[in-house]
Design a protein around this motif. Structure first.
Motif, PDB file in Angstrom:
ATOM      1  N   ARG A 139      22.625 -18.146  40.932  1.00 58.52           N
ATOM      2  CA  ARG A 139      22.864 -16.823  40.425  1.00 58.52           C
ATOM      3  C   ARG A 139      22.287 -16.723  38.950  1.00 58.52           C
ATOM      4  NH1 ARG A 139      27.446 -15.663  36.867  1.00 58.52           N
ATOM      5  NH2 ARG A 139      28.129 -17.596  36.346  1.00 58.52           N
ATOM      6  N   LEU A 140      21.447 -15.481  38.813  1.00 60.61           N
ATOM      7  CA  LEU A 140      21.156 -15.089  37.622  1.00 60.61           C
ATOM      8  C   LEU A 140      21.828 -14.731  36.512  1.00 60.61           C
ATOM      9  CD1 LEU A 140      17.693 -13.506  37.006  1.00 60.61           C
ATOM     10  CD2 LEU A 140      19.635 -12.436  35.972  1.00 60.61           C
ATOM     11  N   GLU A 141      21.647 -15.646  35.276  1.00 53.48           N
ATOM     12  CA  GLU A 141      22.773 -15.491  34.455  1.00 53.48           C
ATOM     13  C   GLU A 141      22.117 -14.574  33.226  1.00 53.48           C
ATOM     14  OE1 GLU A 141      25.143 -18.884  33.497  1.00 53.48           O
ATOM     15  OE2 GLU A 141      24.088 -19.944  35.123  1.00 53.48           O
ATOM     16  N   ALA A 142      21.073 -14.891  32.879  1.00 50.60           N
ATOM     17  CA  ALA A 142      20.392 -14.028  31.916  1.00 50.60           C
ATOM     18  C   ALA A 142      19.041 -13.942  31.880  1.00 50.60           C
ATOM     19  CB  ALA A 142      20.689 -14.763  30.506  1.00 50.60           C
ATOM     20  N   VAL A 143      18.522 -12.765  31.402  1.00 52.54           N
ATOM     21  CA  VAL A 143      17.026 -12.711  31.203  1.00 52.54           C
ATOM     22  C   VAL A 143      16.707 -12.802  29.891  1.00 52.54           C
ATOM     23  CG1 VAL A 143      15.312 -10.973  31.842  1.00 52.54           C
ATOM     24  CG2 VAL A 143      16.867 -11.463  33.521  1.00 52.54           C
ATOM     25  N   VAL A 144      15.706 -13.287  29.409  1.00 49.37           N
ATOM     26  CA  VAL A 144      15.293 -13.504  28.082  1.00 49.37           C
ATOM     27  C   VAL A 144      14.005 -12.658  27.950  1.00 49.37           C
ATOM     28  CG1 VAL A 144      14.561 -14.859  26.141  1.00 49.37           C
ATOM     29  CG2 VAL A 144      16.480 -15.721  27.673  1.00 49.37           C
ATOM     30  N   GLU A 145      14.158 -11.822  26.859  1.00 50.72           N
ATOM     31  CA  GLU A 145      12.821 -11.083  26.792  1.00 50.72           C
ATOM     32  C   GLU A 145      12.403 -11.227  25.433  1.00 50.72           C
ATOM     33  OE1 GLU A 145      11.887  -6.001  26.225  1.00 50.72           O
ATOM     34  OE2 GLU A 145      13.731  -6.838  25.747  1.00 50.72           O
ATOM     35  N   LEU A 146      11.467 -11.861  25.348  1.00 49.15           N
ATOM     36  CA  LEU A 146      10.776 -12.073  24.056  1.00 49.15           C
ATOM     37  C   LEU A 146       9.946 -11.086  23.475  1.00 49.15           C
ATOM     38  CD1 LEU A 146       9.383 -15.980  24.614  1.00 49.15           C
ATOM     39  CD2 LEU A 146      11.590 -15.121  23.586  1.00 49.15           C
ATOM     40  N   ARG A 147      10.207 -10.657  22.407  1.00 45.20           N
ATOM     41  CA  ARG A 147       9.396  -9.607  21.827  1.00 45.20           C
ATOM     42  C   ARG A 147       8.591  -9.794  20.604  1.00 45.20           C
ATOM     43  NH1 ARG A 147      12.734  -4.003  22.062  1.00 45.20           N
ATOM     44  NH2 ARG A 147      13.541  -4.114  24.191  1.00 45.20           N
ATOM     45  N   ALA A 148       7.329  -9.452  20.822  1.00 46.62           N
ATOM     46  CA  ALA A 148       6.341  -9.804  19.813  1.00 46.62           C
ATOM     47  C   ALA A 148       5.280  -8.792  19.904  1.00 46.62           C
ATOM     48  CB  ALA A 148       5.620 -11.141  19.839  1.00 46.62           C
TER      49      ALA A 148
END
Length: 171
Positions: free
Chosen positions: A82-91
């Motif tokens: 199952r998908l637990e988290a989505v990391v969005e890197l912002r730059a």
């Protein structure tokens, strides 16, 4: 501590090994285009069947578009994940361009050109951003400042995900 395996779309491995899917993917990568959904999901699905992903994994760069989300949901469910988290890197885009140019110097990848990068960035803004929005609607997105040294970004990302999971907002 649970071991976490980072899985990028297995394009480069398949391209390097000149598998049939890799040869097809190379055509898109060399032009700076996203690899089509059917091909990307086939490559990822095969990779998720490998034993080394069973303890846990982080998908890097997949799903990149909203249509791939349903495919990933189905893959994960069928394999007991199952998908637990989505990391969005912002730059800032300008920093990303500089990183790509540095990578081109270091690795000599023929698809690391300013023209190709800008095409990919445009695709991100048009398609991948929509996928992030879908996951945000599910309460799964953890946004992390993606500027600076890679080790600092990694530390921020790990801390943010640990905090997110500890908060129990993840069903």
């Amino acid at each position: 501590m649970t071991r976490l395996l980072i899985i990028g779309p297995p394009f480069r491995t398949n391209v390097g090994q000149e598998t049939p899917l890799g040869v097809e993917a190379a055509k898109y990568l060399d032009d700076g285009a996203f690899v089509p959904d059917h091909l990307t999901t086939a490559l990822v699905k095969d990779r998720l069947l490998d034993a080394d992903v069973q303890p846990g994994f982080l998908l890097d760069g997949f799903p990149r578009a909203a249509p791939q989300i349903m495919e990933l949901d189905n893959m994960l469910a069928s394999q007991g994940h199952r998908l637990e988290a989505v990391v969005e890197l912002r730059a800032p885009d300008s920093e990303l361009e500089q990183r790509m140019l540095q990578r081109a110097k270091e690795q000599g990848r023929k698809d690391d050109t300013v023209e190709v990068f800008r095409r990919r960035l445009d695709l991100y803004h048009r398609e991948t951003h929509e996928a992030v929005a879908v996951y945000a609607g599910r309460g799964k997105v953890v946004s992390v400042e993606g500027s600076g040294a890679p080790c600092a970004i990694t530390e921020r990302a790990i801390a943010a995900v640990e905090k997110f999971l500890a908060a129990g907002v993840n069903p």
